[in-house]
Design a protein around this motif. Structure first.
Motif, short mmCIF file in Angstrom:
data_model
loop_
_atom_site.label_atom_id
_atom_site.label_comp_id
_atom_site.label_asym_id
_atom_site.label_seq_id
_atom_site.Cartn_x
_atom_site.Cartn_y
_atom_site.Cartn_z
N LEU A 139 0.85 -1.23 -0.05
CA LEU A 139 0.17 0.30 -0.10
C LEU A 139 0.89 1.37 -0.10
O LEU A 139 0.28 2.25 -0.31
CB LEU A 139 -0.93 -0.05 1.20
N GLU A 140 2.01 1.11 0.37
CA GLU A 140 2.91 2.40 0.31
C GLU A 140 3.43 2.48 -0.91
O GLU A 140 3.82 3.68 -1.38
CB GLU A 140 4.00 2.20 1.41
N VAL A 141 4.06 1.54 -1.56
CA VAL A 141 4.72 1.56 -2.89
C VAL A 141 4.06 1.19 -4.11
O VAL A 141 4.61 1.27 -5.02
CB VAL A 141 5.95 0.79 -2.61
N ALA A 142 2.76 0.96 -4.21
CA ALA A 142 2.00 0.36 -5.36
C ALA A 142 2.04 1.33 -6.33
O ALA A 142 2.44 0.74 -7.54
CB ALA A 142 0.50 0.30 -4.88
N LEU A 143 1.99 2.65 -6.47
CA LEU A 143 2.18 3.52 -7.51
C LEU A 143 3.43 3.42 -8.05
O LEU A 143 3.42 3.61 -9.47
CB LEU A 143 1.64 5.03 -6.98
N GLN A 144 4.55 3.30 -7.14
CA GLN A 144 5.91 3.43 -7.96
C GLN A 144 6.21 2.23 -8.56
O GLN A 144 6.83 2.16 -9.53
CB GLN A 144 7.02 3.54 -6.76
N LEU A 145 5.74 0.92 -7.92
CA LEU A 145 5.88 -0.32 -8.62
C LEU A 145 5.07 -0.41 -9.99
O LEU A 145 5.67 -0.86 -10.87
CB LEU A 145 5.36 -1.34 -7.84
N PHE A 146 3.90 0.23 -10.12
CA PHE A 146 3.11 0.31 -11.28
C PHE A 146 3.85 0.97 -12.34
O PHE A 146 3.83 0.36 -13.39
CB PHE A 146 1.62 0.90 -11.14
N ALA A 147 4.57 2.02 -12.04
CA ALA A 147 5.24 2.74 -12.87
C ALA A 147 6.38 2.13 -13.42
O ALA A 147 6.80 1.98 -14.53
CB ALA A 147 5.74 4.04 -12.41
N LYS A 148 7.15 1.18 -12.46
CA LYS A 148 8.46 0.36 -13.03
C LYS A 148 7.80 -0.77 -13.79
O LYS A 148 8.60 -1.22 -14.78
CB LYS A 148 9.10 0.04 -11.63
N LEU A 149 6.75 -1.22 -13.35
CA LEU A 149 6.39 -2.51 -14.18
C LEU A 149 6.02 -2.26 -15.59
O LEU A 149 5.92 -3.04 -16.46
CB LEU A 149 5.09 -3.29 -13.28
N ASP A 150 5.40 -1.14 -15.73
CA ASP A 150 5.05 -0.44 -16.87
C ASP A 150 3.99 -1.66 -17.84
O ASP A 150 3.31 -1.81 -17.30
CB ASP A 150 6.30 -0.19 -18.00
N GLN A 151 4.37 -2.09 -18.96
CA GLN A 151 3.67 -3.12 -19.73
C GLN A 151 4.31 -4.54 -19.49
O GLN A 151 3.95 -5.30 -20.52
CB GLN A 151 3.71 -2.58 -21.13
N SER A 152 4.95 -4.70 -18.59
CA SER A 152 5.39 -6.04 -18.52
C SER A 152 4.20 -7.09 -17.71
O SER A 152 3.65 -6.59 -16.68
CB SER A 152 6.70 -6.08 -17.56
N PRO A 153 4.36 -8.26 -18.15
CA PRO A 153 3.37 -9.25 -17.39
C PRO A 153 4.02 -9.27 -15.88
O PRO A 153 5.28 -9.26 -15.77
CB PRO A 153 3.70 -10.65 -18.15
N THR A 154 2.85 -9.49 -14.92
CA THR A 154 3.44 -9.43 -13.54
C THR A 154 2.43 -10.30 -12.74
O THR A 154 1.21 -10.49 -13.06
CB THR A 154 3.10 -8.11 -12.91
N VAL A 155 3.11 -11.19 -11.89
CA VAL A 155 2.33 -12.19 -10.92
C VAL A 155 2.28 -11.31 -9.47
O VAL A 155 3.54 -11.26 -9.08
CB VAL A 155 2.89 -13.48 -10.82
N PHE A 156 1.17 -10.83 -9.05
CA PHE A 156 1.00 -10.43 -7.87
C PHE A 156 0.59 -11.41 -6.75
O PHE A 156 -0.39 -11.97 -6.95
CB PHE A 156 -0.07 -9.11 -7.78
#
Length: 401
Positions: A139-156
């Motif tokens: 919850l603290e870092v979600a927005l930063q991580l979304f920006a870093k992940l960009d268009q890459s497939p991701t398993v959360f």
């Protein structure tokens, strides 16, 4: 004749009803879950992604948290580097990066500070360049991580009912992501009980639970000891219904068995809710779950008297299940006149998730073709001898006898 009536009891013996060993700790559960997801599901899924030749990287986001100053847990959390090395060596390589988040504070504190007029700009968290531990919660870092992940497939891998419960907006950010997104929501049955009790006592907490589940039917759930098991099941069903609105493929409820000691296998009191928009991801999870369950039960027989007999019985139950699967495919194919094998396979996988491997379904259709129970109009005429073992695809038409 109901071919499926006894399948749940045929492949695996029911979990023991004996008292749970004290060794079943959350640390053990998290360790088992991480190992299984990384080494059996994520590896399979990344191979499927690599086969498309579209994606060259995939991310693993472990938001379940690690304890401060726990070297063993931190080392295991970074085990993502092992499968990433293997994946990079494949003929069709794909790079797996992993971020493991700490169990920490929540941005809810920032919200309360804003309400008190003391809010400051959100602090930027230092993120590892590739893989590593992030010193912050999801919850603290979600927005930063979304920006870093960009268009890459991701398993959360996240816990929406953790110390700070997710809001509908938190979940919407995950549901609305347009690129391949695999959601593994880890739900503790004890945390469900805690959330229900808290919502029943706190007028401020109740609306948050209603918003999360998109229903206030949770208010009818009893937290009395004799009713709590039913209430937990109902709560999970409400949550699944809310998730399902965002996915065409069915959301899967997964409960893992775990070996406590020799001959003692129990279902853990946690549920993993798995959601995806990709068929290859769903099949990867199906295979991963099937392999895991079979291995756990087979390992539980090791070292016991007459081990070979128990192992033989285990294999015979699987063989019996596959024989009934053959009849089920034949029965359903004829009844529905299903023209394409991938459609029929998909339907039966949904009904029996985690019970058979994808290759076992394919062996069933090959046996049906060999026995002339069904014919196939191939997209290429006059298949060669080598092609007689090929699996019918989307363009091949099945004709049921």
């Amino acid at each position: 004749m109901n071919l499926w009536s006894d399948l749940d009891n045929n492949e695996y013996p029911p979990p023991t009803t004996r008292r749970r060993s004290q060794r079943l700790t959350e640390q053990l559960v998290l360790s088992t879950l991480r190992d299984w997801l990384l080494n059996e599901y994520v590896t399979r899924y990344c191979h499927a992604l690599a086969a498309t030749r579209i994606f060259r990287r995939c991310y693993w986001i472990d938001g379940l948290g690690i304890a401060d100053k726990d070297p063993a847990e931190a080392e295991q959390a970074l085990s993502v580097l092992s499968p990433s090395h293997i994946l990079a060596q494949k003929h069709k390589p794909i790079t797996l990066y992993g971020f493991t988040l700490e169990a920490g504070s929540s941005r809810r504190r920032e919200t309360r500070a804003a309400q008190n007029g003391t809010a400051t700009a959100p602090k930027q968290i230092d993120l590892p360049r590739e893989s590593g531990i992030v010193r912050a919660s999801w919850l603290e870092v979600a927005l930063q991580l979304f920006a870093k992940l960009d268009q890459s497939p991701t398993v959360f891998v996240l816990n929406p009912l953790g110390p700070t419960m997710f809001t509908a907006d938190d979940l919407a950010q995950l549901y609305q992501r347009k690129v391949p997104t695999e959601l593994c929501f880890y739900v503790s049955h004890k945390q469900i009980e805690v959330q229900l009790r808290l919502a029943q006592r706190s007028p401020t907490h109740a609306p948050a639970l209603t918003e999360l589940l998109h229903t206030d039917r949770w208010k009818t759930l009893s937290t009395k000891e004799q009713d709590i098991e039913h209430s937990i099941e109902a709560f999970i069903e409400f949550f699944v219904t809310t998730m399902q609105k965002h996915f065409q493929l069915p959301v899967q409820r997964i409960v893992l068995p775990i070996q406590m000691r020799t001959t003692l296998v129990e279902n853990i009191p946690y549920t993993l809710l798995f959601a995806t928009r990709r068929q290859d991801s769903l099949l990867s999870m199906n295979d991963a779950l099937c392999c895991y369950k079979r291995r756990v039960y087979e390992q539980s027989y090791r070292g016991v008297l007459a081990e070979e007999w128990f192992t033989q019985q285990h294999h015979e139950r699987i063989a019996e299940y596959l024989a009934q699967l053959y009849q089920r495919v034949l029965q359903q194919g004829r009844a529905q006149h299903t023209r394409r094998w991938p459609d029929l396979q998909q339907q039966i996988v949904y009904e029996n998730f985690g019970r058979c491997m994808q290759q076992e379904y394919d062996q069933v259709i090959l046996r049906l073709l060999a026995n002339k129970e069904v014919y196939c109009e191939w997209r290429r005429s006059s298949p060669t001898q080598e092609e007689e073992q090929r699996i019918p695809g989307n363009d091949d038409i099945l004709l049921w006898k």
